[in-house]
Design a protein around this motif. Structure first.
Motif, PDB file in Angstrom:
ATOM      1  N   LEU A   9       0.610  -1.396  -0.132  1.00 55.37           N
ATOM      2  CA  LEU A   9      -0.111  -0.088  -0.157  1.00 55.37           C
ATOM      3  C   LEU A   9       0.901   1.249   0.175  1.00 55.37           C
ATOM      4  O   LEU A   9       1.809   1.378   0.471  1.00 55.37           O
ATOM      5  CB  LEU A   9      -1.346   0.301   1.502  1.00 55.37           C
ATOM      6  CG  LEU A   9      -1.621   0.852   1.698  1.00 55.37           C
ATOM      7  CD1 LEU A   9      -2.679   1.897   0.326  1.00 55.37           C
ATOM      8  CD2 LEU A   9      -2.216   1.461   2.429  1.00 55.37           C
ATOM      9  N   ILE A  10       1.152   1.815  -1.201  1.00 52.39           N
ATOM     10  CA  ILE A  10       1.568   2.969  -1.088  1.00 52.39           C
ATOM     11  C   ILE A  10       0.445   4.018  -1.229  1.00 52.39           C
ATOM     12  O   ILE A  10       0.223   4.476  -1.985  1.00 52.39           O
ATOM     13  CB  ILE A  10       2.604   3.090  -2.321  1.00 52.39           C
ATOM     14  CG1 ILE A  10       4.119   2.304  -2.328  1.00 52.39           C
ATOM     15  CG2 ILE A  10       3.573   4.486  -2.804  1.00 52.39           C
ATOM     16  CD1 ILE A  10       3.204   0.717  -2.988  1.00 52.39           C
ATOM     17  N   HIS A  11       0.434   5.131  -0.867  1.00 48.79           N
ATOM     18  CA  HIS A  11      -0.413   6.995  -0.366  1.00 48.79           C
ATOM     19  C   HIS A  11       0.377   7.384   0.221  1.00 48.79           C
ATOM     20  O   HIS A  11       1.723   7.006   0.529  1.00 48.79           O
ATOM     21  CB  HIS A  11      -1.782   5.607   0.239  1.00 48.79           C
ATOM     22  CG  HIS A  11      -1.375   5.893   1.880  1.00 48.79           C
ATOM     23  ND1 HIS A  11      -1.387   6.314   2.293  1.00 48.79           N
ATOM     24  CD2 HIS A  11      -0.459   4.670   2.384  1.00 48.79           C
ATOM     25  CE1 HIS A  11      -1.459   7.165   3.892  1.00 48.79           C
ATOM     26  NE2 HIS A  11      -0.393   5.711   3.509  1.00 48.79           N
ATOM     27  N   GLY A  12       0.142   8.773  -0.330  1.00 51.65           N
ATOM     28  CA  GLY A  12       0.650   9.674   1.082  1.00 51.65           C
ATOM     29  C   GLY A  12      -0.267  10.949  -0.124  1.00 51.65           C
ATOM     30  O   GLY A  12      -0.453  11.203  -1.113  1.00 51.65           O
ATOM     31  N   ASP A  13       0.372  12.383  -0.047  1.00 50.76           N
ATOM     32  CA  ASP A  13      -0.027  13.635  -0.619  1.00 50.76           C
ATOM     33  C   ASP A  13       1.037  14.197  -1.206  1.00 50.76           C
ATOM     34  O   ASP A  13       0.990  15.172  -1.533  1.00 50.76           O
ATOM     35  CB  ASP A  13       0.015  14.307   0.414  1.00 50.76           C
ATOM     36  CG  ASP A  13       1.013  14.832   1.059  1.00 50.76           C
ATOM     37  OD1 ASP A  13       2.015  14.195   1.570  1.00 50.76           O
ATOM     38  OD2 ASP A  13       0.681  16.749   2.483  1.00 50.76           O
ATOM     39  N   ASP A  14       2.452  13.410  -1.510  1.00 53.49           N
ATOM     40  CA  ASP A  14       3.081  13.639  -2.545  1.00 53.49           C
ATOM     41  C   ASP A  14       2.591  12.503  -3.895  1.00 53.49           C
ATOM     42  O   ASP A  14       3.125  11.639  -4.155  1.00 53.49           O
ATOM     43  CB  ASP A  14       4.555  13.369  -1.556  1.00 53.49           C
ATOM     44  CG  ASP A  14       6.004  13.737  -2.654  1.00 53.49           C
ATOM     45  OD1 ASP A  14       5.280  14.225  -4.265  1.00 53.49           O
ATOM     46  OD2 ASP A  14       6.450  13.342  -3.103  1.00 53.49           O
ATOM     47  N   HIS A  15       1.929  12.760  -4.829  1.00 56.27           N
ATOM     48  CA  HIS A  15       1.181  12.374  -5.699  1.00 56.27           C
ATOM     49  C   HIS A  15       1.872  12.139  -7.263  1.00 56.27           C
ATOM     50  O   HIS A  15       1.987  10.881  -7.377  1.00 56.27           O
ATOM     51  CB  HIS A  15       0.358  12.899  -6.142  1.00 56.27           C
ATOM     52  CG  HIS A  15      -1.023  14.027  -5.303  1.00 56.27           C
ATOM     53  ND1 HIS A  15      -2.276  14.276  -5.585  1.00 56.27           N
ATOM     54  CD2 HIS A  15      -1.424  13.659  -3.874  1.00 56.27           C
ATOM     55  CE1 HIS A  15      -2.666  14.561  -4.312  1.00 56.27           C
ATOM     56  NE2 HIS A  15      -2.623  13.718  -3.547  1.00 56.27           N
ATOM     57  N   GLY A  16       2.844  13.003  -6.669  1.00 56.76           N
ATOM     58  CA  GLY A  16       4.231  12.407  -8.188  1.00 56.76           C
ATOM     59  C   GLY A  16       5.117  11.426  -7.129  1.00 56.76           C
ATOM     60  O   GLY A  16       5.292  10.440  -8.375  1.00 56.76           O
ATOM     61  N   ARG A  17       5.567  12.106  -6.573  1.00 53.74           N
ATOM     62  CA  ARG A  17       5.761  10.652  -5.863  1.00 53.74           C
ATOM     63  C   ARG A  17       4.490   8.849  -5.691  1.00 53.74           C
ATOM     64  O   ARG A  17       6.434   7.949  -6.030  1.00 53.74           O
ATOM     65  CB  ARG A  17       6.721  10.242  -4.512  1.00 53.74           C
ATOM     66  CG  ARG A  17       7.439   9.622  -4.411  1.00 53.74           C
ATOM     67  CD  ARG A  17       8.197   9.014  -4.124  1.00 53.74           C
ATOM     68  NE  ARG A  17       9.831   8.494  -3.667  1.00 53.74           N
ATOM     69  CZ  ARG A  17      10.475   7.053  -4.521  1.00 53.74           C
ATOM     70  NH1 ARG A  17      10.809   7.690  -5.714  1.00 53.74           N
ATOM     71  NH2 ARG A  17      11.096   6.240  -3.883  1.00 53.74           N
ATOM     72  N   VAL A  18       4.206   9.262  -5.650  1.00 49.15           N
ATOM     73  CA  VAL A  18       3.424   7.490  -5.633  1.00 49.15           C
ATOM     74  C   VAL A  18       3.206   7.407  -6.982  1.00 49.15           C
ATOM     75  O   VAL A  18       3.053   6.439  -7.039  1.00 49.15           O
ATOM     76  CB  VAL A  18       1.999   8.367  -5.285  1.00 49.15           C
ATOM     77  CG1 VAL A  18       1.213   6.871  -5.205  1.00 49.15           C
ATOM     78  CG2 VAL A  18       1.638   8.848  -3.655  1.00 49.15           C
ATOM     79  N   ALA A  19       2.941   8.309  -7.986  1.00 49.03           N
ATOM     80  CA  ALA A  19       2.556   7.755  -9.749  1.00 49.03           C
ATOM     81  C   ALA A  19       4.139   7.204 -10.036  1.00 49.03           C
ATOM     82  O   ALA A  19       3.838   6.493 -10.463  1.00 49.03           O
ATOM     83  CB  ALA A  19       3.033   9.208 -10.086  1.00 49.03           C
ATOM     84  N   GLU A  20       5.011   7.512  -9.302  1.00 51.10           N
ATOM     85  CA  GLU A  20       6.905   6.885  -9.999  1.00 51.10           C
ATOM     86  C   GLU A  20       6.664   6.206  -9.381  1.00 51.10           C
ATOM     87  O   GLU A  20       7.061   4.337 -10.342  1.00 51.10           O
ATOM     88  CB  GLU A  20       7.946   7.783  -9.005  1.00 51.10           C
ATOM     89  CG  GLU A  20       7.419   9.265 -10.421  1.00 51.10           C
ATOM     90  CD  GLU A  20       8.993  10.073  -9.810  1.00 51.10           C
ATOM     91  OE1 GLU A  20       9.619   9.389  -8.738  1.00 51.10           O
ATOM     92  OE2 GLU A  20       9.652  11.102 -10.396  1.00 51.10           O
ATOM     93  N   ARG A  21       6.490   5.438  -7.708  1.00 52.42           N
ATOM     94  CA  ARG A  21       6.510   4.754  -7.416  1.00 52.42           C
ATOM     95  C   ARG A  21       5.753   3.057  -8.406  1.00 52.42           C
ATOM     96  O   ARG A  21       5.868   1.987  -8.448  1.00 52.42           O
ATOM     97  CB  ARG A  21       5.783   4.446  -5.711  1.00 52.42           C
ATOM     98  CG  ARG A  21       6.951   4.973  -5.073  1.00 52.42           C
ATOM     99  CD  ARG A  21       7.489   4.767  -3.671  1.00 52.42           C
ATOM    100  NE  ARG A  21       7.511   3.657  -3.976  1.00 52.42           N
ATOM    101  CZ  ARG A  21       7.678   3.043  -2.049  1.00 52.42           C
ATOM    102  NH1 ARG A  21       7.784   3.878  -1.323  1.00 52.42           N
ATOM    103  NH2 ARG A  21       8.192   1.836  -1.860  1.00 52.42           N
TER     104      ARG A  21
END
Length: 323
Positions: A9-21
């Motif tokens: 489960l990868i989540h958070g408010d850093d949407h760019g980093r979530v998309a990269e992962r």
């Protein structure tokens, strides 16, 4: 090969980093099992019920099976408990499900999903954006990791130009490192040249010429900006704001305040305050006050209350201020 867990489960408010992962995990999954071994659920197809059904469905795929699930921040607690909680507690063998959520405002990953992934022995990662005051230090550290040294004032300028999204900042730092090479010390000029859009650089150059009372350069820069489609309605407030800033500093200097006192009193980065103080010392308070009044009248005139055309009025004001 990586040691795959049954759930991520990868989540958070850093949407760019979530998309990269998400992109990286999908790439690794396809490398191991091929595109046929990877199922992607997004949009309307991404619901607790559909994921529960997919996990319980028979499959004849060879090797590990991957399910990549996007948009879990939209899910409801009750749906997770009803359709997914029991399945995650007893995951099929050789199966990995990866959930991705972009937290924003009230849209957050439902707590039952967090609990279910944790209970299944899965891995949970939170990608959180740093606070604004933490970003300069982070940018300096990232620059050092890329082999260059970023001046603290240049770090603050980079954030001002690019914004606070860490992924965008990192891309700009990578560009700077590639352009200037390892061991370079990056200052204000290097950052401004790379990070600022060319149109913004031209606007700043125009205002700099006006403040420096270089009438010929200011007029030429203004005409070039207008030819490129820059609006008078945007340029006038930029002119007025800079002149007002310098007028305020000039008045403080005339009242006997030291540069240190002025920098403590005004809200701007230290490097910018130093520049404004230098500009204030290069002119006089009376001229600045006259320029502020002239620009206020010009702003009113630009709203259609003047008989002169916008360009004619603005050019007259530029010449008068620079005189």
């Amino acid at each position: 090969m990586p040691a795959w867990k049954s759930a991520f489960l990868i989540h958070g408010d850093d949407h760019g980093r979530v998309a990269e992962r998400r992109a990286r995990l999908r790439e690794m999954a396809e490398s191991e099992s091929g595109s046929g071994g990877v199922e992607v659920f997004e949009g309307d197809a991404s619901t607790p019920e559909s994921i529960g059904l997919a996990l319980n469905a028979m499959t004849f795929a060879v090797g590990r099976r991957f399910l990549i699930v996007d948009g879990v921040e939209r899910w409801k607690d009750a749906d997770v408990k009803k359709h997914l909680q029991a399945t995650l507690a007893d995951m099929p063998p050789e199966t990995t499900v990866a959930f991705f959520g972009r937290d924003e405002g009230r849209a957050k990953v439902p707590p039952p999903l967090l609990a279910a992934v944790k209970a299944a022995g899965g891995q949970i990662a939170t990608e959180t954006m740093l606070k604004g005051k933490e970003l300069p230090r982070w940018a300096i550290g990232e620059a050092r990791r890329l082999g260059v040294d970023l001046d603290p004032d240049a770090a603050r300028l980079l954030i001002e130009l690019v914004g606070e999204r860490q992924q965008r900042l990192l891309r700009e730092l990578e560009k700077l490192a590639l352009e200037h090479g390892a061991g370079t010390v990056l200052g204000l000029e290097e950052v401004q040249a790379v990070a600022a859009p060319s149109a913004e650089q031209q606007v700043w150059g125009f205002v700099d010429a006006l403040v420096a009372r270089n009438g010929r350069r200011a007029v030429r820069a203004y005409l070039e900006l207008r030819a490129q489609g820059e609006s008078v309605g945007r340029l006038i407030p930029l002119m007025a704001r800079r002149i007002r800033e310098i007028e305020t500093i000039s008045a403080r200097l005339e009242a006997g305040e030291s540069p240190a006192q002025i920098k403590a009193a005004i809200r701007m980065p230290p490097w910018m305050a130093d520049r404004r103080i230098k500009e204030a010392r290069g002119t006089d308070l009376e001229s600045l006050r006259s320029a502020v009044i002239l620009l206020a009248d010009l702003e009113v005139g630009s709203r259609g209350l003047s008989e002169l055309s916008d360009d004619t009025a603005t050019l007259r004001a530029i010449v008068a201020i620079a005189a």
